[in-house]
Structures are given as C-alpha cells and as structure tokens.
Design a protein around this motif. Structure first.
Motif, short mmCIF file in Angstrom:
data_model
loop_
_atom_site.label_atom_id
_atom_site.label_comp_id
_atom_site.label_asym_id
_atom_site.label_seq_id
_atom_site.Cartn_x
_atom_site.Cartn_y
_atom_site.Cartn_z
N LEU A 297 64.91 2.07 71.21
CA LEU A 297 65.94 1.85 72.22
C LEU A 297 65.35 1.59 73.60
N ARG A 298 64.01 1.48 73.66
CA ARG A 298 63.35 1.28 74.94
C ARG A 298 63.64 -0.12 75.47
N GLY A 299 64.00 -0.20 76.75
CA GLY A 299 64.24 -1.50 77.36
C GLY A 299 65.60 -2.09 77.05
N LYS A 300 66.44 -1.37 76.34
CA LYS A 300 67.76 -1.88 76.01
C LYS A 300 68.67 -1.83 77.25
N VAL A 301 69.41 -2.91 77.45
CA VAL A 301 70.33 -2.97 78.58
C VAL A 301 71.63 -2.26 78.22
N ASP A 302 72.06 -2.41 76.97
CA ASP A 302 73.32 -1.81 76.54
C ASP A 302 73.16 -0.31 76.34
N PRO A 303 74.19 0.45 76.66
CA PRO A 303 74.08 1.91 76.62
C PRO A 303 74.15 2.47 75.20
N VAL A 325 67.37 5.71 79.00
CA VAL A 325 68.33 4.99 78.16
C VAL A 325 69.72 5.29 78.69
N PRO A 326 70.49 4.27 79.14
CA PRO A 326 71.83 4.51 79.70
C PRO A 326 72.78 5.10 78.66
N VAL A 327 73.71 5.93 79.13
CA VAL A 327 74.57 6.70 78.23
C VAL A 327 76.05 6.50 78.55
N ILE A 328 76.86 6.30 77.49
CA ILE A 328 78.31 6.46 77.54
C ILE A 328 78.62 7.73 76.77
N HIS A 329 79.21 8.70 77.43
CA HIS A 329 79.46 10.02 76.82
C HIS A 329 80.97 10.21 76.63
N LEU A 390 77.88 -4.40 67.13
CA LEU A 390 77.45 -3.29 67.98
C LEU A 390 78.44 -3.00 69.10
N LYS A 391 79.69 -3.33 68.89
CA LYS A 391 80.72 -2.99 69.86
C LYS A 391 81.53 -1.80 69.36
N CYS A 392 82.11 -1.06 70.30
CA CYS A 392 83.00 0.04 69.93
C CYS A 392 84.26 -0.04 70.76
N ILE A 393 85.33 0.50 70.17
CA ILE A 393 86.62 0.52 70.86
C ILE A 393 86.96 1.98 71.17
N LYS A 405 79.84 -2.84 74.53
CA LYS A 405 78.70 -3.24 73.70
C LYS A 405 77.66 -2.12 73.77
N LEU A 406 77.10 -1.74 72.62
CA LEU A 406 76.18 -0.61 72.53
C LEU A 406 74.81 -1.03 72.01
N SER A 407 73.83 -0.18 72.23
CA SER A 407 72.54 -0.33 71.55
C SER A 407 72.47 0.62 70.36
N ALA A 408 73.24 1.72 70.42
CA ALA A 408 73.32 2.67 69.31
C ALA A 408 74.45 3.65 69.62
#
Length: 506
Positions: A297-303, A325-329, A390-393, A405-408
C-alpha cells in the motif's frame, strides 16, 4: 507431544478422561494449573482492603479458596465482569485494581498432588492460543501484571528477558512467550497436546462403544488413569492431529466432562454485504499488517477504508497512519456514544488510542469538505457494498450515499467463536438459542458459580465464551470449574466408600 503414539492403548475403549479442555489459551492454561492440584490459600500476613471480604476469608483461613463457598465470598462484590466468581478471584489476585492500586495478591499457592484431576488440554498451536497470532507491533490493552497467571509474576519473568522495561504495557508476543513458558515451568506439559483440531463433540448415551479400528485412542500413559469399564462416559471427542509433515491423524477419545475454552478469535465478524469477498477486503489485523509491511500500500494515493470503532480498528488506523497511508474510518456509532471503549481508557495510560479518538471527533467528513490527506472519519455511517473496481458505497444514518475509490479495506467489527464441532454450532448453549454465540451479545449461559452450561450437564465454558474477554477475569472460570469438579469427585469417593469400596480410592 504427540496425541497419538505407538504406545497408545489402540483398540482399548475403556479409558475415559475425567476432563478434556478444548482450547489452550490463558483460560485453558489456568484451568490445567488448578486441575493439576495447585490450590490458593489466604497468605498468612495478608489483609484484604475490603474488610468484609477479609473477614469472610479469615473464617476459613485453613481451607483453600477451592474448598470454600464461592457464592458466600462473592456476595456484595462489584467489578468489570458480570460473573461473580471472576470478580471475586480478580479482587483476591489484584485487590482494588480498578481504583488504580497495585496491591499484592492476598493469596499464596500450594501444590497438593492428591487433588490432581487427570485431564488433557487440546489446542491448535502452542500453549497461549490466539496470543501467538496477534500483531506484534501493538501494545496490549492491559497492564502486564493483569495478563499474568497464578504462581508466576509477569514482571519477574519479563525482567529476565529484557533489560529495559518502559511502562507497564507489553507486546502480545511477550505475553505469548510467557504463557508458553508458564506451562513448562509449572510442569503442565504432560496435559497439553498441540496441533489438534476438533471436528465433533457429542453426548454419549451408551456404555459400550464399538471401535472401528480407524481411530486411535489418545495416549493416556502419562496421565496415570486407572482403566475401568465402569467409568461413566458423557462425551465423545473426535478430531485430528497434524504431524510434523502436516498430515492429519484422526483420534477419538472419551470424557466425563468437557470444558470449552476456545476464546473468541476464530471467526472474524463480517458485514455480509456485496463484494466483501474481493481480495482487497481484509478481515483481520495480521492480514492488513502484512500488506503494510510488504509495501503493498506504499505510495498509494487512494485511501484505505477501515470499518469498526473498537481497539483493533484503532490499531489499524495507527498502523496506516504511521506508514503514511491515508485512512477513511467508518463506524456506526456517534463519537459521543458513552459505550465507546475509548471512554473507558485513561488518557495517560493509553495516549495512542486517545490520539485515534481525537481524530475520530475532530476530523470527520462533511458535505462541504473533501477527504483530509491523512485521516477522515465517518461517524454514523455503514458500508453498503464493495465494487470490483476498488470502489465502495457508504451510507449515512440519514440515507445519503457516497462513493469512494480505495486502495484496500479492513473490516474489524469483532469476532466470533467457532463452535462448529457442537450440535447447532453451539447456539443452543447461549442465552438466546436462536442466535450464534457471541461474547458480548449472546454468551454461553452458565451457572454463575460452577461455570457449567445451564443447558448441558458436564459441559463447562469459561473465558470469552461467557463474556470474560480480559485475562484478569477469565481466571475466575478456572476456579469455578475446579471447585465444581473437585466437589463432585469427593462425593463419588464417599459414595464408593459407602458401597464397600475398601480403601476409598476410586
């Protein structure tokens, strides 16, 4: 130690174990310690800070706690467990711990070998259970001395392993090594079998069991059990043990009593939504930690999306945050919800978790702002679905939907015990028999003082299965079970003497 050996009593189905313990974490270890004959007594110079409890203890100072009335001793005590014996044993081992005191235990332990009850403890891995699988970079939630088992102070053990001891909290890997060492130093190894997997535990209703020759009986040689075809068989336990080359060897054994000490980390909680099985969706901290450490996940722009409001979710937030690594919680509760675990943790002792809670409160998403570069919280939201791109709703409590849009993604919403080896997956043992067993919402229903299942005689449960998730409280289960079995053993011996059994040795 092999479960199945060439010296096993193959084809001899007359041996029945008094107790089989399923699970070799701290619950199973502590139970084995007490079943092996270790007994707690009030120390000669000890004075418990609770004067009423101390007065009760003085009444029967000559007796071990196992031989006393646990209901009488527990009366009036309050603590952070719903099980009265757990509260009692905790206050004897850690008096007034919840008030911030570090008083020594008022108990001392004696090994009384004539109280030994033959038993086996079966576990998938080495003694210590799930502690061997926890993420190594995180501190435990509890103080080190709260994680210790009777008879071996954790501080003494850890000071011999490392020079610099900073603070009272420790790494899970240290706890795992402590539990493994504990079994060895207390001489409990003969009772433990590793690499065992249980497939069925069923009630028996007949005395004679035909052996088809395909299963081997357990090696009972080190347990010193006298064989008798008249021993009451309540349970048949089937499973397999993996050998050094990984091949499974089936076994079948019989027991008068079974104690469930499996813990609660077998089956991670799931959202049960569309797309949850995509490979970018993780369900455990070790999985996520491995992805971070391998640089995936290094260098990923998407959270990264982290779902959950407990301490494991907070660990994942810290892991991502500390690795840039940016986070959506996302979590369902309000940040002001008084039941949030962060509300129960002192800031000085748990600064890292309060850092997460501060971000949860102050860095929440609003319609008029974008995602923050490092962390954005979504209180009172839930995940509707994951998509293959890799998208979530997400959906808010008001019904508003958002797409990101996510990285994981990491779903950390608790875990459930795996009781698939019992009928109905063990559901019938819970307070609500129509629901799966869960540690908080639907624990196993037990007698408050013996830990015997209300709906199944000769079946016991302790630890997280009955709502005691903290090590300091699960030790009470070992006390309750041991007292119950010791009392029944005495009654059997008295009955044997009354019936003309000679020297009274059953």
């Amino acid at each position: 130690m092999p479960l199945v050996e060439e010296t096993s009593l193959l084809g001899d189905s007359s041996v029945t174990l008094p107790v089989v313990v399923i699970g070799n974490g701290p619950s199973g270890i502590c139970l084995s310690y007490m079943l092996s004959g270790y007994r707690p007594y009030l120390s000669s110079e000890a004075i418990h800070p609770n004067a009423i409890l101390h007065g009760k203890l003085e009444e029967a100072r000559h007796l071990s706690i196992v031989d006393q009335d646990l209901e009488y001793l527990s009366e009036g005590l309050e603590g952070r467990s719903s099980n009265p014996v757990a509260v009692l044993f905790d206050t004897l081992l850690h008096p007034d711990a919840d008030f911030g005191y570090d008083y020594p235990s008022v108990l001392h332990w004696k090994l009384e070998q004539h109280h030994y009850i033959p038993h086996l403890v079966l576990g998938k891995g080495p003694p210590g259970g799930a502690w061997h699988n926890m993420e190594g970079s995180m501190l435990t939630i509890s103080f080190g001395n709260w994680m210790e088992l009777p008879g071996l102070k954790f501080k003494d053990w850890v000071s011999s392993k490392r020079r610099n001891i900073k603070g009272d909290r420790v790494m899970p890997e240290e706890i795992a090594h402590y539990y493994k060492h504990y079994v060895k130093v207390m001489g409990l190894q003969k009772n433990f079998r590793e690499n065992t997997y249980i497939t069925s535990v069923s009630r028996l209703y007949r005395d004679q069991i035909d052996n088809d020759g395909q299963d081997r009986d357990i090696s009972t040689q080190p347990l010193q059990i006298e064989k008798s075809k008249f021993i009451k068989r309540n349970w048949e336990i089937r499973g397999y043990q993996r050998t050094a080359d990984g091949s499974p060897v089936p076994f079948c054994l019989f027991a008068e009593n079974v104690a469930l000490a499996t813990g609660s980390l077998d089956s991670p909680g799931r959202l049960e939504i569309e797309g949850e099985d995509f490979p970018f969706v993780f369900h455990s901290m070790p999985e996520f930690g491995a992805a971070i450490s391998k640089g995936k996940l290094r260098g990923k722009v998407d959270p990264v999306l982290i779902v959950g409001s407990g301490l494991t979710a907070a660990d994942a937030v810290l892991c991502a945050y500390n690795n840039n690594v940016p986070v959506i919680h996302v979590f369902r509760r309000r940040v002001t919800d008084p039941s949030l675990i962060f509300k129960q943790l002192p800031k000085k002792l748990y600064p890292e978790y309060h850092k997460v809670y501060h971000m949860m409160c102050t860095q929440s998403y609003s319609l008029h702002s974008r995602l923050l570069p490092d962390y954005t919280s979504f209180p009172e939201h839930h995940v509707l679905s994951f998509k293959s791109d890799l998208k979530c709703i997400l959906q808010s409590i008001s019904g508003l939907k958002k797409i990101f849009k996510l990285s994981a993604a990491v779903v950390l919403i608790g875990s459930h015990p795996n009781l698939s080896f019992l009928k109905e997956q063990g559901c019938y043992l819970g307070h609500n028999s129509s629901q799966p067993i869960t540690c908080k919402g639907n624990p196993v229903e037990i007698d408050a003082y013996t830990y015997e299942c209300v709906k199944e005689a000769n079946l016991f449960a302790l630890g997280p299965l009955v709502g005691d998730n903290f090590v300091r409280f699960l030790k009470g289960g070992a006390l309750g079970v041991t007292r119950c079995l010791a009392t029944r053993q005495k009654k059997k011996q008295h009955l044997f003497v009354e019936r003309g059994g000679g020297d009274g040795i059953a």
